[in-house]
Design an enzyme around this catalytic site. Structure first.
Site, PDB file in Angstrom:
ATOM      1  N   TRP A 102      64.671   7.032  32.717  1.00 60.62           N
ATOM      2  CA  TRP A 102      63.828   7.844  33.599  1.00 60.62           C
ATOM      3  C   TRP A 102      63.046   8.897  32.848  1.00 60.62           C
ATOM      4  O   TRP A 102      61.939   9.275  33.252  1.00 60.62           O
ATOM      5  CB  TRP A 102      64.652   8.434  34.744  1.00 60.62           C
ATOM      6  CG  TRP A 102      65.141   7.347  35.653  1.00 60.62           C
ATOM      7  CD1 TRP A 102      66.427   6.956  35.849  1.00 60.62           C
ATOM      8  CD2 TRP A 102      64.321   6.465  36.457  1.00 60.62           C
ATOM      9  NE1 TRP A 102      66.473   5.878  36.718  1.00 60.62           N
ATOM     10  CE2 TRP A 102      65.197   5.565  37.103  1.00 60.62           C
ATOM     11  CE3 TRP A 102      62.949   6.342  36.669  1.00 60.62           C
ATOM     12  CZ2 TRP A 102      64.744   4.558  37.963  1.00 60.62           C
ATOM     13  CZ3 TRP A 102      62.497   5.350  37.526  1.00 60.62           C
ATOM     14  CH2 TRP A 102      63.389   4.479  38.160  1.00 60.62           C
ATOM     15  N   ASP A 177      64.521  16.556  36.429  1.00 58.39           N
ATOM     16  CA  ASP A 177      64.688  15.454  37.372  1.00 58.39           C
ATOM     17  C   ASP A 177      66.179  15.366  37.707  1.00 58.39           C
ATOM     18  O   ASP A 177      66.986  14.916  36.894  1.00 58.39           O
ATOM     19  CB  ASP A 177      64.185  14.165  36.709  1.00 58.39           C
ATOM     20  CG  ASP A 177      64.321  12.946  37.611  1.00 58.39           C
ATOM     21  OD1 ASP A 177      64.909  13.066  38.708  1.00 58.39           O
ATOM     22  OD2 ASP A 177      63.832  11.864  37.203  1.00 58.39           O
ATOM     23  N   LYS A 201      69.670   8.839  46.215  1.00 52.92           N
ATOM     24  CA  LYS A 201      70.932   8.794  45.481  1.00 52.92           C
ATOM     25  C   LYS A 201      71.960   9.693  46.181  1.00 52.92           C
ATOM     26  O   LYS A 201      72.934   9.225  46.726  1.00 52.92           O
ATOM     27  CB  LYS A 201      70.739   9.233  44.031  1.00 52.92           C
ATOM     28  CG  LYS A 201      70.147   8.206  43.084  1.00 52.92           C
ATOM     29  CD  LYS A 201      68.791   7.693  43.447  1.00 52.92           C
ATOM     30  CE  LYS A 201      68.244   6.638  42.529  1.00 52.92           C
ATOM     31  NZ  LYS A 201      67.199   7.083  41.641  1.00 52.92           N
TER      32      LYS A 201
HETATM   33  C1  LIG Z   1      65.961   6.703  40.930  1.00 55.05           C
HETATM   34  C2  LIG Z   1      65.412   7.670  39.942  1.00 55.05           C
HETATM   35  C3  LIG Z   1      64.034   7.848  39.759  1.00 55.05           C
HETATM   36  C4  LIG Z   1      62.998   7.016  40.477  1.00 55.05           C
HETATM   37  O1  LIG Z   1      62.972   7.194  41.823  1.00 55.05           O
HETATM   38  P1  LIG Z   1      61.867   6.435  42.714  1.00 55.05           P
HETATM   39  O2  LIG Z   1      62.182   6.850  44.093  1.00 55.05           O
HETATM   40  O3  LIG Z   1      62.055   4.966  42.497  1.00 55.05           O
HETATM   41  O4  LIG Z   1      60.537   6.895  42.248  1.00 55.05           O
HETATM   42  C5  LIG Z   1      63.615   8.797  38.861  1.00 55.05           C
HETATM   43  N1  LIG Z   1      64.493   9.538  38.168  1.00 55.05           N
HETATM   44  C6  LIG Z   1      65.832   9.388  38.310  1.00 55.05           C
HETATM   45  C7  LIG Z   1      66.765  10.230  37.507  1.00 55.05           C
HETATM   46  C8  LIG Z   1      66.322   8.453  39.202  1.00 55.05           C
HETATM   47  O5  LIG Z   1      67.645   8.298  39.341  1.00 55.05           O
END
Ligand SMILES: *Cc1c(COP(=O)(O)O)cnc(C)c1O
Length: 366
Positions: A102, A177, A201
């Site tokens: 990511w 993030d 998540k």
């Molecule tokens: C799942 C995830 C993303 C991407 O999320 P989307 O909704 O598919 O854009 C980005 N960063 C992390 C750490 C993630 O777990």
């Protein structure tokens, strides 16, 4: 099949009480005379849902008053594109620390107008560690430093040895993030400039992202961008620049309320320690039958990738797990193997069931 223990990485398991509540509200919401998905986002009923959700997010995450909370459509990846547009001016340097898939995805969202500095990367070691803070090559006047608090695919998370709750970036705002670890422990938001998390998540359903931003950063000029991509405009319009994903917002609100009812982030911190320890202990005590390659000091408490010594048994493992009522364990295509995502909605009993199955599978295939 009855409801299984769901180890999916995202979209991921939601608490059963949340789903049952949503089931009831799907037909009729309060006195609205219609479903929550059928009413105007600007009507008093939904405005109340939105306001309560923000209040609950502020309580759950202890959001300081000088931080705004946005509920924006799209995923975390969308924010990876919007953050540089909003907070970095053309020609400015942006620092990124890359610790997995990511972190790399975030780089792809940068426009050529910016100067990217990869301040540190653990790609050379297969993203099994996090570069020591002393080895980061930060830029003194960077617009921000971007990190990924928890790498969902590689199973690497900033833990205390890395300056948890947050590495020190001096006066440069830290952008993080937190998609896959938000609300899994108390964090000191004042250490961050921006924290963002896609909901699917730990916070609810896919389709909506929470962005927590220090208000003074919203005064930055950024780069030329469409009105729809402007965080300040979103804030001024209560995150309703266009029709927001009301169902997702409402479900996120239910999930956040559930987390408060369960005892908040310190309780989920305790459970995350217990769940992840159970699972890593089972892997480490398997005599090499199972393997996790991440530096133990930064092993993720949310996503546990592991491999069978004999990969030809992967399919047997997955089908056996399914029969035992354990789903969503197939690893990401980038890594292969297995991955157990054990977010807040996963009870300790679910991880115990997985550990029991793993022992059984080893005994019959060892
Ligand atoms: C799942 C995830 C993303 C991407 O999320 P989307 O909704 O598919 O854009 C980005 N960063 C992390 C750490 C993630 O777990």
């Amino acid at each position: 099949m009855a409801r299984a223990y769901n180890f999916s990485p995202g979209p991921a398991a939601l608490p059963e009480v949340v789903l049952r509540q949503a089931q009831a509200d799907m037909l009729e919401w309060g006195d609205a005379g219609a479903s929550i998905v059928e009413i105007s986002h600007r009507g008093p009923e939904f405005m109340q849902v939105a306001a309560q959700t923000e209040a609950d997010v502020r309580t759950l995450l202890a959001v300081p008053d000088d931080y705004a909370v946005l509920f924006v459509p799209g995923g975390a990846t969308t924010q990876q594109a919007l953050i540089p547009l909003n907070f970095a001016e053309a020609g400015q340097v942006v620092d990124y620390v890359v610790t997995g898939h990511w972190g790399k995805t975030a780089l792809k969202q940068l426009t050529p107008a910016l100067r990217l500095n990869v301040a540190a990367s653990s790609e050379a070691d297969g993203f099994r560690s996090i570069p020591a803070r002393d080895d980061w090559q930060l830029t003194r006047d960077a617009a921000y430093v971007h990190i990924t608090a928890n790498e969902t695919i590689h199973g690497v998370e900033y833990r205390p040895a890395w300056g948890n709750p947050a590495p020190d970036t001096r006066d440069v705002p830290l952008v993080a993030d937190f998609s896959s670890s938000i609300a899994s422990e108390p964090i000191d938001l004042s250490r961050y400039g921006v924290v963002y998390a896609g909901a699917q998540k730990n916070l609810g359903p896919v389709g909506i992202t929470v962005v927590i931003v220090r208000r003074d950063l919203l005064e930055r000029a950024g780069q030329p961008r469409a009105h729809m991509f402007d965080y300040t405009a979103q804030l001024q319009n209560d995150s309703m620049l266009n029709t927001p994903p009301t169902w997702n917002w409402y479900l996120l609100g239910l999930t956040v309320r559930w987390m408060l009812d369960e005892g908040g982030t310190s309780e989920f911190d305790r459970r995350s320690n217990e769940k992840s320890r159970l699972l890593y202990d089972a892997i480490d005590a398997s005599g090499g039958f199972y393997r996790n390659d991440v530096d133990p000091r930064v092993r993720s408490r949310m996503n546990v990738p592991f491999f069978l010594h004999d990969e030809s048994r992967n399919d047997a493992f997955l089908s056996g797990a399914r029969e035992a009522g354990l789903i969503g364990l197939k690893g990401h295509r980038v890594l292969g193997g297995m991955r157990a995502s054990i977010y807040n909605a996963m009870p300790v009993a679910g991880v115990q069931a997985l550990v029991d199955f793993m022992k059984e599978f080893r005994d019959s295939h060892g």
